[in-house]
Enzyme design. Structure first.
Site, PDB file in Angstrom:
ATOM      1  N   ARG A  31       0.787  -1.235   0.000  1.00 27.86           N
ATOM      2  CA  ARG A  31       0.000   0.000   0.000  1.00 27.86           C
ATOM      3  C   ARG A  31       0.818   1.282   0.000  1.00 27.86           C
ATOM      4  O   ARG A  31       0.267   2.362  -0.248  1.00 27.86           O
ATOM      5  CB  ARG A  31      -0.950  -0.003   1.204  1.00 27.86           C
ATOM      6  CG  ARG A  31      -2.116  -0.978   1.068  1.00 27.86           C
ATOM      7  CD  ARG A  31      -2.959  -0.995   2.336  1.00 27.86           C
ATOM      8  NE  ARG A  31      -2.258  -1.651   3.437  1.00 27.86           N
ATOM      9  CZ  ARG A  31      -2.651  -1.605   4.708  1.00 27.86           C
ATOM     10  NH1 ARG A  31      -3.728  -0.909   5.035  1.00 27.86           N
ATOM     11  NH2 ARG A  31      -1.984  -2.250   5.644  1.00 27.86           N
ATOM     12  N   ARG A  40      -5.217  -2.382  -6.695  1.00 34.74           N
ATOM     13  CA  ARG A  40      -6.101  -2.966  -5.672  1.00 34.74           C
ATOM     14  C   ARG A  40      -7.515  -2.404  -5.813  1.00 34.74           C
ATOM     15  O   ARG A  40      -8.499  -3.137  -5.670  1.00 34.74           O
ATOM     16  CB  ARG A  40      -5.553  -2.697  -4.276  1.00 34.74           C
ATOM     17  CG  ARG A  40      -6.485  -3.242  -3.188  1.00 34.74           C
ATOM     18  CD  ARG A  40      -5.843  -3.290  -1.830  1.00 34.74           C
ATOM     19  NE  ARG A  40      -6.819  -3.605  -0.799  1.00 34.74           N
ATOM     20  CZ  ARG A  40      -6.505  -3.915   0.445  1.00 34.74           C
ATOM     21  NH1 ARG A  40      -5.250  -3.945   0.824  1.00 34.74           N
ATOM     22  NH2 ARG A  40      -7.442  -4.175   1.326  1.00 34.74           N
ATOM     23  N   TYR A 154      -4.288 -17.396  14.126  1.00 35.82           N
ATOM     24  CA  TYR A 154      -5.388 -16.723  13.424  1.00 35.82           C
ATOM     25  C   TYR A 154      -6.626 -17.617  13.353  1.00 35.82           C
ATOM     26  O   TYR A 154      -7.752 -17.141  13.498  1.00 35.82           O
ATOM     27  CB  TYR A 154      -4.953 -16.324  12.018  1.00 35.82           C
ATOM     28  CG  TYR A 154      -4.026 -15.145  11.958  1.00 35.82           C
ATOM     29  CD1 TYR A 154      -4.511 -13.848  12.064  1.00 35.82           C
ATOM     30  CD2 TYR A 154      -2.650 -15.317  11.782  1.00 35.82           C
ATOM     31  CE1 TYR A 154      -3.659 -12.751  12.002  1.00 35.82           C
ATOM     32  CE2 TYR A 154      -1.793 -14.232  11.718  1.00 35.82           C
ATOM     33  CZ  TYR A 154      -2.305 -12.950  11.832  1.00 35.82           C
ATOM     34  OH  TYR A 154      -1.457 -11.869  11.778  1.00 35.82           O
TER      35      TYR A 154
END
Length: 352
Positions: A31, A40, A154
């Site tokens: 980013r 994106r 996760y």
């Protein structure tokens, strides 16, 4: 087999002489680059970008157009394996990765099946093949996976966590159940990384992002044991070359000697350990990758350059150094500062 035009990275991983210290950045496609944000936006969301072969290839190559990097790394995510196992990965804006179906019971874990990459994650291997073709020998291509322990955190928490309460509770109250999960994940990672190697990845890295939150004994039993199993199960040669393996445990400075004994070729270091001290501890057993604090890229050019010089000086003249950040580059960094860093590594390490 396309001849590599720049094999500096592979030579350093093999602890062979290089003309300049090779450099790449974790999250180098990301980013902080305006061209990445544009693609994106075109893809719609992060996972759609990962699953679009042409766009994943495009963003992988973007940083190579800006910077004199010595390696490309596949654009993907460490959580592709849990997603393929049916947990339903999604990304909430500003909150990071989450799962629709986190692991909440013994039955949830027992029902999980080891992935078959050729069926479950073809979008990843398709991207590897296309990237390797488009690179045309420009630089080596890195494939990667999360470590079993990091993936498990996760999957059990359902999202990123500050204290890993659910995962650590399972570790201490149901260790056999956690081992069952970690074993399935290790077998899945072996299949996944071998598929990437067969598709064209020339180096693989295992990201153990959350190994550093474990106690000494827990790290050895629940993280390193499974990474060693993966290293042992990987394809060792492809295209007539060795396929090096990099282990990176964030916060792993306590365990460098044990990590070096897994049979890996290189240890990734975060910024909390002096690279010269790490070199002294592991000797010539493995190469070292790292380890500048990504936050320094917010500083003035002379501060960035001074830190590059310091790390190069700490490592010394020995072969076997791959320069990198101690973790991924952050979205707020100016691309010009990343260029200053990369150029400084080559300038200050040049043997000419």
């Amino acid at each position: 087999m396309t001849e590599l035009k720049n094999d500096r990275f592979l030579r350093a991983l093999a602890r062979q002489p290089v003309d300049k210290t090779p450099v790449w950045m974790m999250r180098q496609a990301g980013r902080y680059l305006p061209e990445y944000r544009q693609v994106r936006g075109q893809a719609g969301d992060f996972m759609s970008l990962c699953k679009n072969t042409e766009l994943a290839c495009e963003v992988t190559l973007q940083p190579l157009e800006r910077f004199e990097l010595d390696a490309a790394i596949l654009f993907s995510d460490i959580l592709t394996i849990p997603d393929a196992m049916g947990l339903g990965l999604y990304f909430a804006e500003g909150e990071g990765p989450k799962f629709h179906k986190p692991l909440r019971s013994e039955a949830d874990i027992e029902q999980l099946e080891v992935i078959n990459t050729a069926i479950d994650l073809t979008y990843v291997t398709d991207a590897v093949s296309m990237i390797r073709q488009e690179l045309n020998g420009r630089v080596p291509l890195i494939g990667f996976s999360g470590s079993p322990w990091t993936l498990a955190t996760y999957m059990i928490e359902g999202q990123s966590s500050r204290d890993f309460a659910r995962a650590k509770t399972m570790l201490y109250t149901q260790p056999e159940l956690l081992h069952q999960l970690l074993d399935k994940l290790a077998l899945s990672v072996i299949d996944y990384l071998n598929a990437q190697i067969l598709a064209g990845a020339q180096v693989v890295q295992i990201f153990d992002t959350w190994g550093g939150v474990l106690s000494h004994s827990a790290y050895l039993e629940f993280s390193l044991t499974y990474m060693a199993k993966i290293v042992d199960g990987l394809i060792k040669q492809a295209d007539g070359r060795d396929v090096p393996v990099i282990l990176f445990t964030k916060g792993g400075g306590l365990w460098l000697e044990a990590m070096a004994n897994t049979g890996c070729d290189c240890l990734g270091l975060d910024w909390t350990i002096d690279i010269g001290s790490a070199r002294h501890r592991v000797g010539d057993k493995v190469a070292l990758q790292g380890n500048m604090d990504p936050a320094i890229l917010r500083a003035k050019p002379e501060v960035i350059q001074r830190e590059v010089k310091r790390i190069l000086g700490s490592f010394g003249k020995n072969d076997g150094h791959v320069f990198n950040l101690g973790h991924g580059i952050t979205p707020d960094i100016a691309p010009d500062n990343a260029k200053i860093f990369i150029d400084a590594v080559h300038e200050f390490s040049s043997s000419s």
